[in-house]
Design an enzyme around this catalytic site. Structure first.
Site, mmCIF file in Angstrom:
data_model
loop_
_atom_site.group_PDB
_atom_site.id
_atom_site.type_symbol
_atom_site.label_atom_id
_atom_site.label_comp_id
_atom_site.label_asym_id
_atom_site.label_seq_id
_atom_site.Cartn_x
_atom_site.Cartn_y
_atom_site.Cartn_z
ATOM 1 N N SER A 84 -30.467 16.280 14.656
ATOM 2 C CA SER A 84 -29.873 17.259 13.752
ATOM 3 C C SER A 84 -30.857 18.002 12.860
ATOM 4 O O SER A 84 -30.489 18.971 12.215
ATOM 5 C CB SER A 84 -28.816 16.586 12.873
ATOM 6 O OG SER A 84 -27.626 16.432 13.606
ATOM 7 N N LYS B 137 -28.944 19.972 2.357
ATOM 8 C CA LYS B 137 -27.801 19.890 3.278
ATOM 9 C C LYS B 137 -26.608 19.303 2.540
ATOM 10 O O LYS B 137 -26.765 18.397 1.712
ATOM 11 C CB LYS B 137 -28.196 19.014 4.477
ATOM 12 C CG LYS B 137 -27.171 18.985 5.614
ATOM 13 C CD LYS B 137 -27.690 18.148 6.790
ATOM 14 C CE LYS B 137 -26.715 18.067 7.945
ATOM 15 N NZ LYS B 137 -27.256 17.281 9.070
ATOM 16 N N SER C 114 -26.971 19.424 13.598
ATOM 17 C CA SER C 114 -25.982 19.731 12.590
ATOM 18 C C SER C 114 -26.551 20.379 11.335
ATOM 19 O O SER C 114 -25.833 21.026 10.603
ATOM 20 C CB SER C 114 -25.251 18.459 12.194
ATOM 21 O OG SER C 114 -26.138 17.563 11.542
#
Ligand SMILES: [Zn+2]
Lengths: 488, 477
Positions: free
Chosen positions: B159, B60, B135
């Site tokens: 997330s 990420k 997210s």
């Protein structure tokens, strides 16, 4: 209304002391940054890089506890870091990690000696925090400068913030407090206490109270006080300015003012400092500091003898006056020097006299501590022994000491090299006296005619001939003898 | 079976695949589908052929990889090059992992759809008109689309788990403190946790073994590390006690999802686990607590993006305006909204009413968890209230978006381990089951997750197939 002088002055201090840890408060960077190029003593943590996290320096906690104990504080077994949020280019994370709600220590005091006797200045709290970086403005202020440069070498240096209660009643007391605090921090080796270089910093809050009406002036915060002398000067200036409040001067308002040492006045920093809401909240990246009683006891055991205790001991052990003792303990190095001398020379009062006059004068002129000079206790002891033996006079000894400060040579060497040995041979001196008397028949006549002061003239002449080396006692005696001996 | 369809463990154990084949398979897959999925912000150039089988992983874009861009999907860090490796990245490198790139996300991890990326939205491989969740939407979509077998994400309020549920993959948030946060760009420091995505529970357990461990650069990293996350995978679940909070199965939950959850619970009971309904009143306050604490911490964590040292900088003769211009241009609307909320709740006069009260409520919520965990081994329920929604559907309504995380937030507030495992399909879209366990009982959580995975036999390649057949576009009709 007439200008009065009986307003009560109320002063509280806020002191920041850089701790002498090896590394910064929350990262592994060194604390010795002053000679580094800008932004070289940095890492992701103290630069506020994304993703970097703080690690608390255990040595800083130890030093904080040590300082707290030396200032008679209660050390809290539970304390915590909070974030103090504000924007400024020298603050890389946009917040300072500090202790707000739960400080490391509270409720201390420091006794100080004032002209009106001893008094206790209460310490409200002592907490740990990190220093900010430094800004170098292209002109003197950030808002008028074309550009400003940021140096983060200092960012993250551990600080102990010490806050007093408003217990000081004069600028003089504030100065005495600061000097004593500095001395203690140096005794316990947690801060080098240099106001000029900023390793010890002092902000002061001052207000005046009318004792008749109880009315008080607004409180002024005075910043940028970077010498002990200025502590007194800045606060004196401010106290005088505050008196005008009682005459209705509308310019006296609550604000922050900076001491300008060139102009010898305080200048308003209004506008620059807006009323800040720091939005403190618990620092989520650092677990609370939980201390054990044993840890605190352990540090208590490490505390050296502090100035007040040392002073008492000096008075008892060496039988010297309080005045001497308080000067000798005013610096740890000086006190050690004194004790080293006394160990090898058993007339403490004489040692003390020499330190308080000749040695201190030299130190003051050079602006150093005794351990930073070429002189050791061996030098002074040898010098004193030579005086006792009569090898040199006290006067000569002074110049020998001066020379020793200069070169580090031992007193004996200096005496030898420069031929300063005292003349204590009676025959030798008598010859010189004889000669001087013979060469000055007029003065002899004056003396004998009752002008006894003329004796000084002869002593001076003898000393001149011997370049000060003649034993003064003997000269005195022999001159008297010569002048009073019956005429041939 | 194609290589990109295989799990990390399958690739590792299969004897007849060459190292370059592995690399080719995933790079080719990325080339084939990335235009549709848009899972990556950066894709690293293929390096020369590896000697051993590369352990492919995506990271990420809020986790630092030295010398590479780390943008947090924000304009303010658009050109920021990471000066160091995050601890987890260092561990991946030490263990021979091959990072192919950085995945898309909601800006600074604030969002539940990856639509808050400053650059572009990511598409759900199961239906490209839908969001992958957020997210960590890029990581979840990349794993679901077969672009990588493994990915790292971060989970502050769901997330990892919510996008895992939306994309039909496994997403695991370990106990707070088990994985170092050093090098994870902070959002809500007391909630943030790095974790992994995979197409099997076993893979996610193995990945956790690599990245976990006490570490000196993160003071909140804990010593009680689980010795081996895979150690209880195959333990029978007979006799284990499971609580289902009534509050998780209320009206807010989509009917189809509710049915799937119940069906799975029956199977779990059939295996001999004891399942009971409980009431957890504090769950109704979790979202409110979270939306005070997380933005408060975020407002402070994001203060460092001031244009002085790195990142976007808009100069102005006035310092104040330099800050305002830089941050106005650099942050997107959701980030600004949360900075404002956080700044407000920490302000003098509001601190007690908001932040302090939320902290107290958080303590109460933790106590409620402890109470339930004194009688039960697990708390189980849905991961999300709905299946993946349409891109654009909720962007105008932040509150609607915030409700996406009602079931996932409590685990972050309590710091407990939680996993989402896919259990079925509703309206052609995956559904996730969430399993929460006691602090440091991560291996136990993976144990139940593994058992469920065996029971439901979910097809992890479903998303890839729909993507390949263009079926993902069907609801456009
Ligand atoms: Zn550093």
């Amino acid at each position: 209304m007439k200008m009065r002088n009986d307003y009560k002055i109320v002063i509280g201090l806020e002191i920041h002391a850089q701790l002498l840890t090896k590394t910064k408060m929350f990262c592994g960077c060194s604390t010795e940054y002053s000679f580094d190029d800008p932004n070289t003593n940095v890492c992701p943590v103290c630069m506020g890089m994304p993703g970097a996290l703080p690690i608390t320096n255990e040595q800083a906690i130890r030093f904080g506890v040590k300082a707290a104990l030396a200032l008679n504080c209660r050390v809290n077994l539970y304390s915590r870091f909070d974030r103090k949020n504000y924007f400024y280019p020298d603050l890389p994370k946009g917040y300072q990690i500090s202790q707000y709600k739960y400080p490391l220590a509270e409720h201390g005091y420091l006794p100080i000696e004032t002209p009106n006797g001893e008094k206790k200045v209460r310490i409200r709290r002592l907490h740990l925090e990190e220093d900010a970086g430094k800004l170098i403005h292209q002109s003197d202020k950030i808002d008028t400068a074309e550009y400003s440069l940021v140096d983060l070498n200092r960012a993250g240096i551990p600080l102990a913030e010490i806050v007093t209660e408003p217990d000081m009643a004069s600028p003089r007391e504030a100065r005495i407090f600061m000097e004593k605090l500095r001395n203690i921090l140096r005794y316990i080796d947690v801060c080098n206490g240099n106001l000029e270089e900023g390793s010890l910093r002092c902000d002061a809050n001052i207000s005046l109270v009318d004792p008749e009406t109880g009315r008080s002036t607004p409180r002024i915060e005075v910043k940028n006080i970077n010498s002990f002398k200025f502590v007194e000067h800045a606060l004196e200036y401010e106290a005088n300015r505050l008196r005008r409040f009682f005459e209705g001067d509308k310019d006296v308002v609550r604000e922050t003012r900076g001491w300008d040492s060139k102009l010898q006045m305080t200048i308003s920093q209004r506008g620059k400092e807006e009323e800040n809401d720091y939005r403190y909240f618990p620092e989520p990246d650092i677990p609370p500091i939980v201390l054990r009683e044993e840890f605190i006891e352990e540090i208590k055991g490490e505390l050296p003898e502090l100035p007040d205790a040392k002073k008492k001991r000096f008075m008892q052990m060496y039988n010297i006056p309080e005045y001497d003792a308080s000067i000798l303990v005013s610096s740890k190095e000086l006190a050690n020097f004194f004790e080293e001398c006394c160990a090898k020379y058993d007339k403490p009062k004489i040692v003390s006299n020499w330190i308080m006059t000749e040695v201190l004068r030299e130190l003051k002129e050079r602006g150093v501590e005794i351990n930073e000079t070429k002189i050791t206790s061996k030098h002074l002891v040898e010098l004193l022994k030579e005086i006792d033996k009569g090898t040199i006079s006290a006067n000569t000894a002074k110049s020998v000491l001066e020379r020793a400060f200069e070169t580090g040579e031992m007193p004996n060497e200096i005496v030898e090299k420069q031929g300063l040995k005292q003349i204590s041979n009676a025959d030798e001196i008598r010859k010189i006296v004889q000669k001087v008397v013979e060469e000055n028949p007029k003065v002899v006549a004056q003396y004998r005619g009752g002008k006894t002061k003329a004796m000084a003239f002869f002593i001076g002449q003898v000393m001149k001939v011997t370049r000060g080396k003649a034993n003064p006692k003997m000269v005195n005696q022999l001159v008297k003898e010569a002048l009073e001996s019956p005429e041939e | 079976m194609k290589i990109y369809e295989m799990t990390y463990s399958e690739i590792e154990t299969s004897k007849d695949i060459r190292p370059d084949e592995v690399l080719d398979a995933f790079y080719n897959r990325i080339t084939d589908v990335e235009d549709k999925v848009k899972a990556f912000i950066s894709i690293y150039e293929r390096r020369e052929n590896p000697k051993t089988k590369p352990k492919i992983i995506a990271v990420k874009d809020n986790i630092l990889v030295e010398g590479k861009k780390t943008t947090c999907a924000s304009k303010i860090l658009e050109s920021f090059i990471a000066p160091y490796d995050a601890t987890v990245v260092g561990k991946l490198k030490e263990n021979g992992f091959y990072i192919v790139g950085k995945t898309n996300m909601d800006e600074f991890a604030m969002g539940s759809s990856t639509e808050n990326s400053a650059f572009f939205p990511t598409h759900n491989p199961w239906s490209i008109s839908r969001v992958p969740g957020g997210s960590s939407g890029g990581s979840a979509a990349a794993v679901a689309a077969g672009e990588v077998p493994l990915a790292l994400g971060s989970d502050t309020g769901g997330s990892i788990r919510q996008p895992a549920a939306f994309c039909g993959v496994v997403g695991f948030k370990p106990t707070y403190g088990l994985i170092s946060r050093y090098g994870l760009v902070a959002f809500g420091s007391s909630l943030d946790q790095i974790g992994g995505f995979a197409r099997s529970v076993e893979d996610v357990a193995k990945l956790s073994n690599i990245i976990a461990g006490k570490e000196d650069l993160d003071s909140t990293s804990l010593n009680n590390s689980v010795e081996d996350f895979t150690r209880l995978l195959k333990r029978p679940i007979k006799g284990l006690k499971i609580a289902i909070p009534r509050e998780f199965m209320s009206n807010a939950l989509d009917k189809g999802i509710k049915d799937q959850i119940e069906k799975t619970i029956y199977k779990v009971e059939d295996e001999g686990a004891v399942v009971e309904e409980v009431s957890m009143k504090m769950m109704d306050y979790a979202t409110a607590i979270y939306y005070i604490i997380a933005p408060a911490e975020a407002s402070s964590n994001l203060s460092r993006y001031d244009g002085v040292r790195y990142g976007l900088s808009k100069s102005d003769p006035s310092l104040k305006h330099q800050y305002m211009k830089t941050r106005d241009a650099g942050f997107g609307p959701e980030v600004k909204r949360r900075i404002m909320i956080g700044t407000f709740t920490l302000s003098a006069g509001y601190y007690e009413a908001y932040f302090e009260k939320a902290q107290r409520a958080r303590t109460k919520l933790i106590k409620e968890f402890n109470d339930v965990f004194s009688k039960y081994d697990y708390i189980v329920g849905p991961t999300t209230p709905t299946v993946a929604f349409k891109i654009g559907e909720k962007v105008e309504n932040p509150l609607q978006m915030y409700l996406q995380d009602i079931y996932t937030i409590p685990a972050n507030l309590a710091g407990i381990p939680a996993i989402s495992v896919p259990i079925g399909i509703v309206d052609g879209l995956p559904v996730g089951l969430q399993i929460m366990g006691k602090r440091f009982k991560d291996a136990e959580v993976l144990n139940l997750a593994y058992a469920v995975e065996q029971m439901v036999n979910f097809d992890y390649t479903g998303g890839m197939k729909k993507l390949d057949e263009g079926l993902g576009d069907e609801d456009e009709k």
